[in-house]
Write a protein that holds these residues in place. Sequence first.
Motif, PDB file in Angstrom:
ATOM      1  N   ARG A  72     -12.565 -10.828  16.120  1.00 47.00           N
ATOM      2  CA  ARG A  72     -13.451 -11.752  15.405  1.00 47.00           C
ATOM      3  C   ARG A  72     -14.022 -12.805  16.344  1.00 47.00           C
ATOM      4  O   ARG A  72     -15.185 -13.210  16.215  1.00 47.00           O
ATOM      5  CB  ARG A  72     -12.711 -12.394  14.230  1.00 47.00           C
ATOM      6  CG  ARG A  72     -12.266 -11.384  13.171  1.00 47.00           C
ATOM      7  CD  ARG A  72     -11.797 -12.068  11.880  1.00 47.00           C
ATOM      8  NE  ARG A  72     -10.796 -13.092  12.130  1.00 47.00           N
ATOM      9  CZ  ARG A  72      -9.488 -12.863  12.242  1.00 47.00           C
ATOM     10  NH1 ARG A  72      -9.013 -11.622  12.140  1.00 47.00           N
ATOM     11  NH2 ARG A  72      -8.645 -13.862  12.443  1.00 47.00           N
ATOM     12  N   GLU A  73     -13.222 -13.270  17.292  1.00 48.24           N
ATOM     13  CA  GLU A  73     -13.717 -14.257  18.260  1.00 48.24           C
ATOM     14  C   GLU A  73     -14.800 -13.657  19.150  1.00 48.24           C
ATOM     15  O   GLU A  73     -15.787 -14.331  19.488  1.00 48.24           O
ATOM     16  CB  GLU A  73     -12.546 -14.769  19.101  1.00 48.24           C
ATOM     17  CG  GLU A  73     -11.598 -15.675  18.321  1.00 48.24           C
ATOM     18  CD  GLU A  73     -10.261 -15.857  19.002  1.00 48.24           C
ATOM     19  OE1 GLU A  73     -10.087 -15.318  20.129  1.00 48.24           O
ATOM     20  OE2 GLU A  73      -9.374 -16.520  18.406  1.00 48.24           O
ATOM     21  N   LEU A  79     -22.613 -13.173  18.418  1.00 49.14           N
ATOM     22  CA  LEU A  79     -23.627 -13.627  17.461  1.00 49.14           C
ATOM     23  C   LEU A  79     -24.229 -14.964  17.899  1.00 49.14           C
ATOM     24  O   LEU A  79     -25.452 -15.155  17.839  1.00 49.14           O
ATOM     25  CB  LEU A  79     -23.015 -13.775  16.067  1.00 49.14           C
ATOM     26  CG  LEU A  79     -22.792 -12.514  15.253  1.00 49.14           C
ATOM     27  CD1 LEU A  79     -21.962 -12.821  14.013  1.00 49.14           C
ATOM     28  CD2 LEU A  79     -24.125 -11.876  14.841  1.00 49.14           C
ATOM     29  N   THR A  80     -23.384 -15.878  18.335  1.00 48.10           N
ATOM     30  CA  THR A  80     -23.856 -17.209  18.731  1.00 48.10           C
ATOM     31  C   THR A  80     -24.824 -17.121  19.900  1.00 48.10           C
ATOM     32  O   THR A  80     -25.892 -17.755  19.900  1.00 48.10           O
ATOM     33  CB  THR A  80     -22.657 -18.100  19.085  1.00 48.10           C
ATOM     34  OG1 THR A  80     -21.806 -18.225  17.933  1.00 48.10           O
ATOM     35  CG2 THR A  80     -23.120 -19.480  19.523  1.00 48.10           C
ATOM     36  N   GLY A  81     -24.491 -16.332  20.913  1.00 44.09           N
ATOM     37  CA  GLY A  81     -25.364 -16.195  22.070  1.00 44.09           C
ATOM     38  C   GLY A  81     -26.612 -15.398  21.783  1.00 44.09           C
ATOM     39  O   GLY A  81     -27.719 -15.796  22.166  1.00 44.09           O
ATOM     40  N   ALA A  87     -23.333 -24.019  18.333  1.00 40.00           N
ATOM     41  CA  ALA A  87     -21.937 -23.835  18.704  1.00 40.00           C
ATOM     42  C   ALA A  87     -21.036 -24.136  17.506  1.00 40.00           C
ATOM     43  O   ALA A  87     -21.196 -25.170  16.851  1.00 40.00           O
ATOM     44  CB  ALA A  87     -21.580 -24.736  19.881  1.00 40.00           C
ATOM     45  N   GLY A  88     -20.129 -23.241  17.215  1.00 42.65           N
ATOM     46  CA  GLY A  88     -19.205 -23.438  16.110  1.00 42.65           C
ATOM     47  C   GLY A  88     -19.737 -23.058  14.752  1.00 42.65           C
ATOM     48  O   GLY A  88     -19.003 -23.139  13.755  1.00 42.65           O
ATOM     49  N   ALA A  89     -21.007 -22.639  14.664  1.00 48.59           N
ATOM     50  CA  ALA A  89     -21.577 -22.287  13.359  1.00 48.59           C
ATOM     51  C   ALA A  89     -20.898 -21.062  12.764  1.00 48.59           C
ATOM     52  O   ALA A  89     -20.755 -20.950  11.541  1.00 48.59           O
ATOM     53  CB  ALA A  89     -23.080 -22.044  13.487  1.00 48.59           C
ATOM     54  N   VAL A  90     -20.501 -20.123  13.636  1.00 45.24           N
ATOM     55  CA  VAL A  90     -19.810 -18.919  13.173  1.00 45.24           C
ATOM     56  C   VAL A  90     -18.318 -19.116  13.393  1.00 45.24           C
ATOM     57  O   VAL A  90     -17.849 -19.194  14.525  1.00 45.24           O
ATOM     58  CB  VAL A  90     -20.303 -17.662  13.926  1.00 45.24           C
ATOM     59  CG1 VAL A  90     -19.572 -16.427  13.413  1.00 45.24           C
ATOM     60  CG2 VAL A  90     -21.806 -17.492  13.762  1.00 45.24           C
ATOM     61  N   ASP A  91     -17.579 -19.191  12.319  1.00 44.33           N
ATOM     62  CA  ASP A  91     -16.133 -19.379  12.373  1.00 44.33           C
ATOM     63  C   ASP A  91     -15.462 -18.003  12.327  1.00 44.33           C
ATOM     64  O   ASP A  91     -15.600 -17.287  11.330  1.00 44.33           O
ATOM     65  CB  ASP A  91     -15.681 -20.222  11.191  1.00 44.33           C
ATOM     66  CG  ASP A  91     -14.195 -20.551  11.217  1.00 44.33           C
ATOM     67  OD1 ASP A  91     -13.460 -19.915  12.004  1.00 44.33           O
ATOM     68  OD2 ASP A  91     -13.765 -21.414  10.441  1.00 44.33           O
ATOM     69  N   GLN A 226     -29.854 -16.221  12.171  1.00 44.34           N
ATOM     70  CA  GLN A 226     -30.694 -17.104  12.985  1.00 44.34           C
ATOM     71  C   GLN A 226     -31.655 -17.881  12.096  1.00 44.34           C
ATOM     72  O   GLN A 226     -31.807 -19.109  12.233  1.00 44.34           O
ATOM     73  CB  GLN A 226     -31.461 -16.248  13.992  1.00 44.34           C
ATOM     74  CG  GLN A 226     -32.316 -17.002  14.992  1.00 44.34           C
ATOM     75  CD  GLN A 226     -32.974 -16.042  15.976  1.00 44.34           C
ATOM     76  OE1 GLN A 226     -32.719 -14.841  15.970  1.00 44.34           O
ATOM     77  NE2 GLN A 226     -33.833 -16.579  16.836  1.00 44.34           N
ATOM     78  N   ALA A 227     -32.307 -17.184  11.156  1.00 42.94           N
ATOM     79  CA  ALA A 227     -33.225 -17.852  10.227  1.00 42.94           C
ATOM     80  C   ALA A 227     -32.469 -18.829   9.333  1.00 42.94           C
ATOM     81  O   ALA A 227     -32.962 -19.933   9.041  1.00 42.94           O
ATOM     82  CB  ALA A 227     -33.962 -16.812   9.382  1.00 42.94           C
ATOM     83  N   ALA A 228     -31.287 -18.443   8.896  1.00 45.39           N
ATOM     84  CA  ALA A 228     -30.494 -19.336   8.034  1.00 45.39           C
ATOM     85  C   ALA A 228     -30.113 -20.607   8.772  1.00 45.39           C
ATOM     86  O   ALA A 228     -30.226 -21.716   8.234  1.00 45.39           O
ATOM     87  CB  ALA A 228     -29.248 -18.603   7.548  1.00 45.39           C
ATOM     88  N   ALA A 229     -29.681 -20.460  10.023  1.00 45.33           N
ATOM     89  CA  ALA A 229     -29.286 -21.644  10.807  1.00 45.33           C
ATOM     90  C   ALA A 229     -30.470 -22.558  11.043  1.00 45.33           C
ATOM     91  O   ALA A 229     -30.351 -23.788  10.936  1.00 45.33           O
ATOM     92  CB  ALA A 229     -28.672 -21.201  12.136  1.00 45.33           C
TER      93      ALA A 229
END
Length: 399
Positions: A72-73, A79-81, A87-91, A226-229
Amino acid sequence: MINPDLNQLQPYPFERLAQLFKGTAPPSSKSPLALSIGEPKHATPGLIVEAVISHLHGLATYPTTRGTAAFRETIAAWLTGRFHLPAGAVDPERHILPVNGTREALFAIAQCTIDPSKAPLVVMPNPFYQIYEGAALLAGAQPYYVNCTAENHFIPDYRAVPQQVWQRCQLLYLCSPGNPTGAILDLETLTELIELAQRFDFIIAADECYSEIYFDENALPPGLLQAAAQSGLNDFHRCLVFHSLSKRSNAPGLRSGFVAGDSQLIGQFLRYRTYHGCAMPPPTQAASIAAWNDEHHVVENRHRYREKFAAVLDVLGSALPLSPPMAGFYLWPETPIPDTDFARRLYQQENVLVLPGRFLAREANGANPGEQRIRLALVAPLDECVEAAWRIRNFINAI
């Protein structure tokens, strides 16, 4: 007794192709060339194979449905990159679940989320991946097809969907980059759909399994998260994305993917999947970590597809109305005769298999947007794709 909704399921496209060819035989002098099935044929990277082999000891233990923390990490970091998320948006603890390929997960999400007591609709592109339709029907919903036509650059015209459809919609399937068109939904369209989901209370399931096969390294296909963020949507509310290693990493037999997004939906999907019994085997998780952590093989994969598209377009460009897709590994050309006739006669005369477009679509608003088109999957080795292109060109010249 069986579920009566099973009777609503239409034959899969390849069943229909077998029926189309029934009673015909290709010339024995020509080797078979298949451009019909979207199964990657590039070699699976060694790092994936080695990770499977070196973690076979994991077969001695039951895997958890949630997957390992390391898996998961890895997904959260990727996904983040890839999609420029904060940063930290995806837990990793709340936003991610491993799945055994996106096919089963795209089907299962409808069974998990649809309330059949409310006359639900499931909105999907047309043409479409047939799993969307089957999932809707077996969940007790009706599909609503949004045509993808050349006039709209193969982007579904969501603005033309009546409000009463959105009011009944419980699930919206997106496919971007599209199968079979290669069309990409831009951030503006994704943002508009997210706003509709919030207004009318439906879930968006974004099939993004072709997101890593694109042809401009400076214009990556955007994603739903990406659109949601960028919209400031906390917790990716009502948004789920589905990704796979089948296309990205040439590992269709690994059956590895993930779903990510809305933590409440992920929690409910985890409950569903725990009962469903579909945990990912430990060697598969280890191989998946290795694959998602490496981009070199993905860049090389895109290069090989670029080579094939360039070579095939060079041969076929003057015979069919063709242009390279924005992403994916399909061509979606118009045919000079009906698509089923084209596919059948091409098989009879040249021993080349292609998929009639109408098999991938349904009639909606008085038209089947797949008619007079064929899908060509450029998954075979370069020399086979070029040979198939020459045979198709010879066949067209002989019509």
